[in-house]
Scaffold this motif. Structure first.
Motif, PDB file in Angstrom:
ATOM      1  N   ARG A   1       0.689  -1.235   0.031  1.00 18.25           N
ATOM      2  CA  ARG A   1      -0.118  -0.042  -0.103  1.00 18.25           C
ATOM      3  C   ARG A   1       0.815   1.399   0.246  1.00 18.25           C
ATOM      4  NH1 ARG A   1      -2.292   3.401   4.092  1.00 18.25           N
ATOM      5  NH2 ARG A   1      -4.216   4.355   3.264  1.00 18.25           N
ATOM      6  N   SER A   2       0.458   2.230  -0.953  1.00 18.56           N
ATOM      7  CA  SER A   2       1.287   3.589  -0.966  1.00 18.56           C
ATOM      8  C   SER A   2       0.111   4.645  -1.292  1.00 18.56           C
ATOM      9  CB  SER A   2       2.566   3.346  -1.968  1.00 18.56           C
ATOM     10  OG  SER A   2       2.907   4.603  -2.213  1.00 18.56           O
ATOM     11  N   PRO A   3      -0.337   5.155  -0.452  1.00 19.44           N
ATOM     12  CA  PRO A   3      -1.401   6.080  -0.656  1.00 19.44           C
ATOM     13  C   PRO A   3      -0.548   7.256  -1.619  1.00 19.44           C
ATOM     14  CG  PRO A   3      -1.466   5.481   1.567  1.00 19.44           C
ATOM     15  CD  PRO A   3      -0.206   4.932   1.067  1.00 19.44           C
ATOM     16  N   ALA A   4       0.506   7.771  -1.430  1.00 27.02           N
ATOM     17  CA  ALA A   4       1.040   8.648  -2.205  1.00 27.02           C
ATOM     18  C   ALA A   4       1.002   8.326  -3.722  1.00 27.02           C
ATOM     19  CB  ALA A   4       2.680   9.068  -1.649  1.00 27.02           C
ATOM     20  N   GLU A   5       1.500   7.128  -3.990  1.00 27.21           N
ATOM     21  CA  GLU A   5       1.379   6.659  -5.149  1.00 27.21           C
ATOM     22  C   GLU A   5      -0.007   6.597  -5.759  1.00 27.21           C
ATOM     23  OE1 GLU A   5       4.216   5.733  -7.830  1.00 27.21           O
ATOM     24  OE2 GLU A   5       4.843   7.407  -6.372  1.00 27.21           O
ATOM     25  N   GLY A   6      -0.672   6.123  -4.982  1.00 27.86           N
ATOM     26  CA  GLY A   6      -2.459   6.022  -5.184  1.00 27.86           C
ATOM     27  C   GLY A   6      -2.582   7.327  -5.708  1.00 27.86           C
ATOM     28  N   VAL A   7      -2.239   8.322  -4.816  1.00 25.66           N
ATOM     29  CA  VAL A   7      -2.677   9.789  -5.072  1.00 25.66           C
ATOM     30  C   VAL A   7      -2.337  10.166  -6.716  1.00 25.66           C
ATOM     31  CG1 VAL A   7      -2.785  12.194  -4.399  1.00 25.66           C
ATOM     32  CG2 VAL A   7      -3.395  10.365  -2.958  1.00 25.66           C
ATOM     33  N   ARG A   8      -1.041   9.964  -6.696  1.00 26.96           N
ATOM     34  CA  ARG A   8      -0.370  10.462  -7.860  1.00 26.96           C
ATOM     35  C   ARG A   8      -0.872   9.694  -8.959  1.00 26.96           C
ATOM     36  NH1 ARG A   8       3.917   9.091 -11.169  1.00 26.96           N
ATOM     37  NH2 ARG A   8       4.455   7.094 -10.153  1.00 26.96           N
ATOM     38  N   TRP A   9      -1.316   8.696  -9.385  1.00 27.75           N
ATOM     39  CA  TRP A   9      -1.893   7.832 -10.104  1.00 27.75           C
ATOM     40  C   TRP A   9      -3.317   8.177 -10.622  1.00 27.75           C
ATOM     41  CZ3 TRP A   9       0.326   5.702 -14.431  1.00 27.75           C
ATOM     42  CH2 TRP A   9       1.858   5.338 -14.244  1.00 27.75           C
ATOM     43  N   MET A  10      -4.100   8.370  -9.479  1.00 30.18           N
ATOM     44  CA  MET A  10      -5.422   8.861  -9.521  1.00 30.18           C
ATOM     45  C   MET A  10      -5.605  10.383 -10.206  1.00 30.18           C
ATOM     46  SD  MET A  10      -8.629   7.615  -8.823  1.00 30.18           S
ATOM     47  CE  MET A  10      -8.287   6.287  -7.453  1.00 30.18           C
ATOM     48  N   HIS A  11      -4.645  11.113  -9.809  1.00 34.30           N
ATOM     49  CA  HIS A  11      -4.781  12.291 -10.306  1.00 34.30           C
ATOM     50  C   HIS A  11      -4.399  12.343 -11.748  1.00 34.30           C
ATOM     51  CE1 HIS A  11      -3.062  16.626 -11.070  1.00 34.30           C
ATOM     52  NE2 HIS A  11      -4.024  16.983 -10.370  1.00 34.30           N
ATOM     53  N   ARG A  12      -3.421  11.538 -12.123  1.00 36.90           N
ATOM     54  CA  ARG A  12      -3.213  11.359 -13.766  1.00 36.90           C
ATOM     55  C   ARG A  12      -4.427  11.042 -14.593  1.00 36.90           C
ATOM     56  NH1 ARG A  12       2.352   8.319 -15.739  1.00 36.90           N
ATOM     57  NH2 ARG A  12       1.970   8.476 -17.929  1.00 36.90           N
ATOM     58  N   ALA A  13      -5.007   9.990 -13.936  1.00 35.77           N
ATOM     59  CA  ALA A  13      -6.270   9.440 -14.622  1.00 35.77           C
ATOM     60  C   ALA A  13      -7.287  10.265 -14.758  1.00 35.77           C
ATOM     61  CB  ALA A  13      -6.576   8.045 -14.081  1.00 35.77           C
ATOM     62  N   ALA A  14      -7.548  11.356 -13.734  1.00 32.87           N
ATOM     63  CA  ALA A  14      -8.419  12.174 -13.520  1.00 32.87           C
ATOM     64  C   ALA A  14      -8.221  13.448 -14.524  1.00 32.87           C
ATOM     65  CB  ALA A  14      -8.700  12.903 -12.069  1.00 32.87           C
ATOM     66  N   THR A  15      -6.950  13.610 -14.475  1.00 30.47           N
ATOM     67  CA  THR A  15      -6.754  14.774 -15.427  1.00 30.47           C
ATOM     68  C   THR A  15      -6.544  14.618 -16.924  1.00 30.47           C
ATOM     69  OG1 THR A  15      -5.094  15.453 -14.011  1.00 30.47           O
ATOM     70  CG2 THR A  15      -4.577  16.146 -16.332  1.00 30.47           C
ATOM     71  N   ALA A  16      -6.812  13.071 -17.417  1.00 31.24           N
ATOM     72  CA  ALA A  16      -7.089  12.683 -18.448  1.00 31.24           C
ATOM     73  C   ALA A  16      -8.438  12.368 -18.915  1.00 31.24           C
ATOM     74  CB  ALA A  16      -6.342  11.021 -18.782  1.00 31.24           C
ATOM     75  N   GLY A  17      -9.166  12.849 -17.686  1.00 32.56           N
ATOM     76  CA  GLY A  17     -10.652  12.722 -18.073  1.00 32.56           C
ATOM     77  C   GLY A  17     -11.591  11.269 -17.797  1.00 32.56           C
ATOM     78  N   HIS A  18     -10.787  10.490 -16.869  1.00 32.50           N
ATOM     79  CA  HIS A  18     -11.489   9.294 -16.353  1.00 32.50           C
ATOM     80  C   HIS A  18     -12.636   9.802 -15.271  1.00 32.50           C
ATOM     81  CE1 HIS A  18     -11.964   5.463 -14.471  1.00 32.50           C
ATOM     82  NE2 HIS A  18     -11.466   4.732 -15.492  1.00 32.50           N
ATOM     83  N   ALA A  19     -13.754   9.467 -15.450  1.00 32.41           N
ATOM     84  CA  ALA A  19     -14.871   9.912 -14.727  1.00 32.41           C
ATOM     85  C   ALA A  19     -14.671   9.406 -13.168  1.00 32.41           C
ATOM     86  CB  ALA A  19     -16.303   9.643 -15.123  1.00 32.41           C
ATOM     87  N   GLU A  20     -14.545   8.166 -13.123  1.00 32.58           N
ATOM     88  CA  GLU A  20     -14.395   7.439 -11.716  1.00 32.58           C
ATOM     89  C   GLU A  20     -13.251   8.291 -11.059  1.00 32.58           C
ATOM     90  OE1 GLU A  20     -15.260   6.008 -14.225  1.00 32.58           O
ATOM     91  OE2 GLU A  20     -17.046   4.832 -14.015  1.00 32.58           O
ATOM     92  N   ALA A  21     -11.969   8.459 -11.723  1.00 33.54           N
ATOM     93  CA  ALA A  21     -11.000   8.891 -11.124  1.00 33.54           C
ATOM     94  C   ALA A  21     -11.173  10.431 -10.692  1.00 33.54           C
ATOM     95  CB  ALA A  21      -9.886   9.010 -12.100  1.00 33.54           C
ATOM     96  N   CYS A  22     -12.025  11.181 -11.447  1.00 32.73           N
ATOM     97  CA  CYS A  22     -12.304  12.583 -11.073  1.00 32.73           C
ATOM     98  C   CYS A  22     -13.069  12.441  -9.838  1.00 32.73           C
ATOM     99  CB  CYS A  22     -13.090  13.251 -12.302  1.00 32.73           C
ATOM    100  SG  CYS A  22     -12.422  13.741 -13.613  1.00 32.73           S
ATOM    101  N   PHE A  23     -14.140  11.522  -9.776  1.00 29.69           N
ATOM    102  CA  PHE A  23     -15.263  11.236  -8.624  1.00 29.69           C
ATOM    103  C   PHE A  23     -14.256  10.918  -7.264  1.00 29.69           C
ATOM    104  CE2 PHE A  23     -18.018   8.428  -6.235  1.00 29.69           C
ATOM    105  CZ  PHE A  23     -18.833   9.775  -5.654  1.00 29.69           C
ATOM    106  N   ALA A  24     -12.936  10.021  -7.553  1.00 31.87           N
ATOM    107  CA  ALA A  24     -12.383   9.637  -6.426  1.00 31.87           C
ATOM    108  C   ALA A  24     -11.495  10.888  -5.857  1.00 31.87           C
ATOM    109  CB  ALA A  24     -11.413   8.719  -6.856  1.00 31.87           C
ATOM    110  N   MET A  25     -10.974  11.913  -6.825  1.00 34.57           N
ATOM    111  CA  MET A  25     -10.242  12.981  -6.431  1.00 34.57           C
ATOM    112  C   MET A  25     -11.068  13.799  -5.619  1.00 34.57           C
ATOM    113  SD  MET A  25      -7.177  12.690  -7.330  1.00 34.57           S
ATOM    114  CE  MET A  25      -6.755  14.397  -6.702  1.00 34.57           C
TER     115      MET A  25
END
Length: 545
Positions: free
Chosen positions: A65-89
């Motif tokens: 588990r690495s919340p820091a890496e999780g945030v980084r990848w979630m932000h990257r997916a959200a920035t690319a327009g992934h709906a669930e990632a935007c919601f998670a952010m």
């Protein structure tokens, strides 16, 4: 053969590999292999894989588990327009990071580009909007909620209803909840039938927050007939799902004898304990009350101390004052006047007007130079300005006597009148005296008599005696000796020593038209027993006669 070839070929497509990777993640023995495949796809720019990698890091699935890496990848997916990632952010940016910063914290040492602080409700609202516009019903519900109750600068009642309605139409219970909250935030609770209907749908769908809110509407009779049975039903459902305020309210309702159910002390204490241990200070204070009053199933003073301290440590002012009482009386703890004073001061600092009054009384009783100095926590003015009648009276007394602030008799008269009109009996007496004597206000004997009568009718002996003296003559009012005797006797019966002397004098001399030697002797003896030497001459004259 063709179908088999198609499946084999799909295994080499990016989508096929994504499906295979996510499938392996769910298998205990192949989860690391699945994460490795996801990582390659994410590095190659597949947005859906980036979202799955973020989830794997956040959940510790197939990788430490690495919340820091999780945030980084979630932000990257959200920035690319992934709906669930935007919601998670949006969801993550609404709460404080549970693990803090650092290598294994929720936040990386440097935040991803575009994130300047955490939590950030404004940024969260922006991500919720992106997910909502991408058609995600849960995000539409969240966005609507934030537009109704989020940052003040972003609130938009009409837009909030629009997005919550879209989510509700898509069958999202959170949409119904958001629609209800949006309605209730703009109007008095329960006054909008659409909001109540939406709340009912959300509660029936099993949302615990909606169940708790519906319990509140039923308990308080907002938009419907007050029904504690229905309130208990919905509180119970929400309590069972871990909603702490619902556990506290459910426990409180179980303490009552209701038409639909008798009092259930054991069950009430169970739910109150769960709420209190979960951090609900009101539940802890109520448990303290039950033990202090001997009403708990197995009452104990040490339990009262424990629960009061739990509530007091969370800033519950009344619990602080009750702890002061227990330390003063030595109940459940060794008597300790010093600690009692400390808890009383904490209660006063928390705005408890009774604690302030107790502290002020302690200082006044000390007399001397201390009588002009109150602890800094004793400030009646905020509560008085908020409309608290007792605080209003105490502020007036402080201004009149110069206790804790400079003497200001006109201001004292203004506050005293407010307290008197609010129903404080002592204030009615004080204000009557001030009007009688022209103390901080123009003298008005007729009005003074009205206020003194009000206080006397509520049983205040000082007011009864003052009325007797006022009706006896003076202050420009015509005397009424029968009324004077009436009030002197009333005050005498309440134990007022000077009134006992005056009642004896009136009855001995026939000042009100009748003589009653036996009653005169009785009241004069009572006055003498209380040390009123001025009654001695009347008593001697009566005995000599």
């Amino acid at each position: 053969m063709y179908r088999l070839f198609s499946r084999w070929r799909e295994g080499f497509t990016a989508q096929g590999r994504l499906q295979r990777a996510t499938s392996w993640l769910k298998q205990e023995g192949r989860a690391p292999q699945g994460f490795a495949l996801l990582g390659r796809l994410a590095q190659d720019g597949m947005v859906a894989a980036q979202y799955q990698v973020a989830r794997a890091y956040l959940e510790g699935c197939g990788v430490p588990r690495s919340p820091a890496e999780g945030v980084r990848w979630m932000h990257r997916a959200a920035t690319a327009g992934h709906a669930e990632a935007c919601f998670a952010m949006a969801l993550m940016l609404l709460v404080d990071p549970p693990d803090g910063r650092g290598a294994d914290g929720l936040l990386p040492a440097s935040l991803p580009a575009g994130i300047e602080r955490w939590p950030d409700p404004v940024a969260a609202t922006g991500w919720a909007e992106r997910a909502a516009r991408l058609g995600l019903p849960d995000a539409q519900a969240l966005y609507g909620y934030l537009l109704a109750c989020g940052p003040e600068s972003l609130r938009d009642e009409q837009a909030a209803r629009f997005w919550c309605a879209r989510a509700a139409q898509a069958g999202c219970p959170q949409g119904d909840l958001g629609l209800a909250v949006a309605h209730l935030a703009a109007q008095a609770p329960g006054t909008d039938p659409d909001a109540v209907a939406a709340l009912n749908r959300a509660a029936e769908s099993g949302l615990p927050t909606a169940q708790y809110m519906l319990g509140l509407l039923h308990e308080r009779g907002w938009g419907m007939a007050r029904d504690t049975g229905q309130a208990a039903l919905w509180y119970g459902r929400a309590a069972g799902q871990g909603v702490r305020p619902a556990q506290a309210r459910y426990g409180a309702l179980l303490l009552q004898d209701r038409e639909d159910a008798p009092r259930n002390m054991l069950m009430a204490e169970t739910w109150l304990r769960r709420a209190a241990l979960g951090g609900d200070r009101e539940a802890a204070a109520l448990l303290g009350d039950l033990h202090a009053r001997g009403e708990a199933a197995i009452p104990a003073d040490h339990e009262a101390v424990m629960w009061y301290r739990m509530a007091a440590d969370q800033g519950h002012a009344l619990a602080c004052r009750m702890l002061a009482v227990l330390y003063q009386q030595g109940r459940g703890v060794a008597a300790d006047p010093g600690l009692a004073r400390q808890w009383l001061e904490r209660a006063a600092a928390g705005g408890d007007v009774t604690a302030m009054s107790d502290l002020a009384a302690t200082v006044l009783a000390a007399g001397g130079e201390q009588a002009a100095t109150l602890p800094a926590v004793v400030d009646f003015e905020p509560a008085a300005r908020a409309g608290d009648p007792v605080a209003t009276f105490n502020l007036a007394v402080s201004l009149h006597a110069g206790v804790g602030r400079p003497v200001d008799r006109p201001a004292a008269a203004l506050w005293m009148e407010r307290a008197a009109r609010a129903g404080v009996v002592n204030a009615a007496y004080w204000y009557g005296r001030m009007l009688l004597e022209g103390d901080g206000v123009a003298a008005a004997p007729a009005q003074a008599r009205q206020w003194l009568e009000q206080a006397a009718m509520h049983g205040l002996p000082e007011a009864m005696f003052a009325l007797g003296a006022l009706y006896g003559g003076g202050h420009g009012l015509p005397p009424d000796r029968e009324q004077a005797l009436h009030w002197f006797v009333q005050a005498a019966q309440a134990g007022h020593a000077l009134a006992q002397m005056m009642a004896g004098r009136y009855l001995a001399r026939g000042l009100a038209g009748r003589v009653d030697g036996a009653q005169a002797r009785h009241w004069l003896e009572q006055a003498l027993a209380q040390g009123v030497d001025a009654a001695r001459a009347d008593y001697a004259q009566l005995a000599g006669g």
